[in-house]
Design an enzyme around this catalytic site. Sequence first.
Site, mmCIF file in Angstrom:
data_model
loop_
_atom_site.group_PDB
_atom_site.id
_atom_site.type_symbol
_atom_site.label_atom_id
_atom_site.label_comp_id
_atom_site.label_asym_id
_atom_site.label_seq_id
_atom_site.Cartn_x
_atom_site.Cartn_y
_atom_site.Cartn_z
ATOM 1 N N HIS A 1 -1.520 0.452 -9.762
ATOM 2 C CA HIS A 1 -2.528 -0.398 -8.829
ATOM 3 C C HIS A 1 -2.971 -1.485 -9.513
ATOM 4 O O HIS A 1 -4.284 -1.937 -9.980
ATOM 5 C CB HIS A 1 -3.506 0.334 -7.985
ATOM 6 C CG HIS A 1 -3.618 -0.510 -6.915
ATOM 7 N ND1 HIS A 1 -3.780 0.034 -5.578
ATOM 8 C CD2 HIS A 1 -3.812 -1.754 -6.459
ATOM 9 C CE1 HIS A 1 -4.248 -0.872 -4.712
ATOM 10 N NE2 HIS A 1 -4.201 -2.048 -5.350
ATOM 11 N N ARG B 1 0.827 -1.237 0.029
ATOM 12 C CA ARG B 1 0.082 -0.192 0.042
ATOM 13 C C ARG B 1 0.878 1.309 -0.015
ATOM 14 O O ARG B 1 2.231 1.327 0.645
ATOM 15 C CB ARG B 1 -0.766 0.132 1.303
ATOM 16 C CG ARG B 1 -1.814 -0.754 1.128
ATOM 17 C CD ARG B 1 -3.049 -0.619 0.148
ATOM 18 N NE ARG B 1 -4.271 -1.626 0.351
ATOM 19 C CZ ARG B 1 -4.435 -2.411 -0.589
ATOM 20 N NH1 ARG B 1 -3.741 -2.804 -1.446
ATOM 21 N NH2 ARG B 1 -5.533 -3.278 -0.619
HETATM 22 P P1 NAP Z 1 -1.751 -11.743 4.343
HETATM 23 O O1 NAP Z 1 -1.768 -13.181 3.678
HETATM 24 O O2 NAP Z 1 -2.374 -11.331 5.298
HETATM 25 O O3 NAP Z 1 -0.201 -11.759 4.449
HETATM 26 C C1 NAP Z 1 0.370 -10.496 5.141
HETATM 27 C C2 NAP Z 1 1.955 -10.750 5.602
HETATM 28 O O4 NAP Z 1 2.397 -9.538 6.149
HETATM 29 C C3 NAP Z 1 1.843 -11.756 6.344
HETATM 30 O O5 NAP Z 1 2.989 -12.536 6.360
HETATM 31 C C4 NAP Z 1 2.240 -11.049 7.995
HETATM 32 O O6 NAP Z 1 2.792 -11.571 8.869
HETATM 33 C C5 NAP Z 1 2.898 -9.720 7.301
HETATM 34 N N1 NAP Z 1 2.901 -8.733 8.402
HETATM 35 C C6 NAP Z 1 1.746 -8.023 8.576
HETATM 36 N N2 NAP Z 1 2.014 -6.981 9.524
HETATM 37 C C7 NAP Z 1 3.337 -7.079 9.624
HETATM 38 C C8 NAP Z 1 4.326 -6.325 10.378
HETATM 39 N N3 NAP Z 1 3.722 -5.345 11.333
HETATM 40 N N4 NAP Z 1 5.534 -6.682 10.392
HETATM 41 C C9 NAP Z 1 5.957 -7.777 9.913
HETATM 42 N N5 NAP Z 1 5.138 -8.387 8.905
HETATM 43 C C10 NAP Z 1 3.712 -8.190 8.925
HETATM 44 O O7 NAP Z 1 -1.861 -10.799 3.127
HETATM 45 P P2 NAP Z 1 -1.704 -11.082 1.527
HETATM 46 O O8 NAP Z 1 -3.135 -11.417 1.030
HETATM 47 O O9 NAP Z 1 -0.590 -11.780 1.218
HETATM 48 O O10 NAP Z 1 -1.705 -9.258 0.995
HETATM 49 C C11 NAP Z 1 -0.859 -8.630 1.274
HETATM 50 C C12 NAP Z 1 -1.156 -7.148 1.045
HETATM 51 O O11 NAP Z 1 -0.875 -7.078 -0.429
HETATM 52 C C13 NAP Z 1 -2.508 -6.782 1.106
HETATM 53 O O12 NAP Z 1 -2.924 -6.439 2.363
HETATM 54 C C14 NAP Z 1 -2.602 -5.570 0.096
HETATM 55 O O13 NAP Z 1 -2.405 -4.476 0.669
HETATM 56 C C15 NAP Z 1 -1.685 -5.929 -1.045
HETATM 57 N N6 NAP Z 1 -2.095 -6.381 -2.194
HETATM 58 C C16 NAP Z 1 -1.825 -5.472 -3.469
HETATM 59 C C17 NAP Z 1 -2.268 -5.711 -4.462
HETATM 60 C C18 NAP Z 1 -2.146 -4.840 -5.648
HETATM 61 O O14 NAP Z 1 -2.378 -5.123 -6.738
HETATM 62 N N7 NAP Z 1 -0.965 -4.090 -5.778
HETATM 63 C C19 NAP Z 1 -2.962 -6.855 -4.778
HETATM 64 C C20 NAP Z 1 -3.543 -7.754 -3.633
HETATM 65 C C21 NAP Z 1 -2.971 -7.280 -2.278
HETATM 66 P P3 NAP Z 1 2.388 -13.182 9.857
HETATM 67 O O15 NAP Z 1 2.523 -14.131 8.517
HETATM 68 O O16 NAP Z 1 3.304 -13.232 10.828
HETATM 69 O O17 NAP Z 1 0.836 -12.654 9.973
HETATM 70 C C1 GLV Z 2 -5.788 -5.107 -4.121
HETATM 71 O O1 GLV Z 2 -4.979 -3.998 -3.790
HETATM 72 C C2 GLV Z 2 -6.153 -5.996 -3.061
HETATM 73 O O2 GLV Z 2 -6.238 -5.579 -1.770
HETATM 74 O O3 GLV Z 2 -6.488 -7.080 -3.586
#
Ligand code: NAP
Ligand code: GLV
Length: 312
Positions: free
Chosen positions: A275, A227
Site C-alpha cells: 500500500h 482497495r
Molecule cells: P475520486 O476522485 O473520487 O474518483 C473515483 C472514480 O471512481 C470516479 O471516476 C468515479 O466515477 C468512479 N466510481 C466510483 N464508484 C463507481 C462505480 N460504482 N462504478 C463506476 N465508477 C465508479 O477518487 P480518487 O481520488 O481518484 O481515488 C480513488 C481511490 O483510489 C480512493 O478512493 C482510494 O481507495 C484509492 N487510493 C489508493 C491509494 C494507494 O496508495 N493505494 C492512494 C490514494 C487513493 P464518477 O467520476 O462518475 O464519479
Molecule cells: C490511500 O490509500 C488513500 O486513500 O489516500
Amino acid sequence: MQEPIHVLYYNDAGRMDQWQKTLGRMLPSLKLVTADSPDADKADVLMTWNPPNGLIADHHNLKGVISLGQGVDHVLKGKTFPPHLKLARLVDPFMADSMAEWVLLAILEKHRERDAYRDLEKRQEWVQFEQRLAGDYCVAVMGLGAIGSVVAQKAAMMGFRTIGWSRTAKTLSGVDARHGDDGFIACLGEADYLVSILPLTPETTDLYDAGTFARMKPGAVFINSGRGLQVVEDDLIAAIDNGMISAAVLDVTRTEPLPGGHPLWDHPGVTIWPHVSAQTSEISAAPQVVEAIKAIRAGREPENNVDISRGY
Ligand code: NAP
Ligand code: GLV
C-alpha cells in the site's frame, strides 16, 4: 497572544511532529492534539485516515473531519459518521502523479517482460524477444476520478490504447471513456492491462470476483491500487491458476498488512506491494489541509468536500 486552534489528530503517531511542523508554518496557532490529551475536547476538527469506531461520534465538539488520504472508506465504512459533520478529503496532484508512476511501472515491467529478462540475466544468457509495441496493447483504467484520469492520460501518452470506466459519463482527451454496466463489460473484454483505482463503496465491494475474471481478456494483467475489499482474492488466485488471466499486481489487499503465510505472498503470478503506490505527503497536502481546517471551523464547505451519501 492568539488562542490556539486545537485539531484532533488520529493517524500515524510517527508523523504527528511532521504534520505539526508543516501545518504550523502556515497556521502558527495550530496545535495538534491526540484523543488522550486534556485539550482533545477543545478540537472542532479531526485529521485522520482510519479512526476507530466511536472516535468521531464521541467528540461532540467536532464540526468536521479531514481524511489524510484521497479515499474516505476508512472514515465511513462500519463507522458512525454524524450527518451534520463535514468531511474533506485530499485531492493532491502529487498523489495522482505518484500513482501514475506506480501503475506505469507495473504495466511496463510486464510489457517489457522484465521477469523473463531477469531470469536470462541470472543465467548469463543473451536472448532477445520480439519487442512489443505499446499501441498494440490496451490499458483500461477503472475509476476516472482525480487519480484515475491522470493515470489514464499518462498511459495514453505512453502510446497504449487507453480506455476507462467511471460511474458517470466523462470526456478525457486520449482516453475512450465508458460508463455503466456495458462500459464495465467492454473494458473487461478489451484490456490487456486492467488497472483499478476505484473507491470502496457498496457497489465496488467484491467487484472483481470469478464472474468478472471470467469476462476479462485471456492473458490480461490485473492491477489494483484502489482497495483490497474490491477483490475476491480466492477467485483472483483461481483465475490466474486456471490461466484465465496471466498475473496480478496488487498494492492493496483485503487484510492489511497482508498476513504472513497468505497465499498471495508467494504466488508466482502475483506481485504484492505494501500500500505504497500513492502515499500522502505532508508538504504537498498542507495547503489544502489548512484550507479545510479554516473552512470547517467557519462552517463553510471545504474545497474537497465529500458527498457522504455517495460514499466517495
Ligand atoms: P475520486 O476522485 O473520487 O474518483 C473515483 C472514480 O471512481 C470516479 O471516476 C468515479 O466515477 C468512479 N466510481 C466510483 N464508484 C463507481 C462505480 N460504482 N462504478 C463506476 N465508477 C465508479 O477518487 P480518487 O481520488 O481518484 O481515488 C480513488 C481511490 O483510489 C480512493 O478512493 C482510494 O481507495 C484509492 N487510493 C489508493 C491509494 C494507494 O496508495 N493505494 C492512494 C490514494 C487513493 P464518477 O467520476 O462518475 O464519479
Ligand atoms: C490511500 O490509500 C488513500 O486513500 O489516500
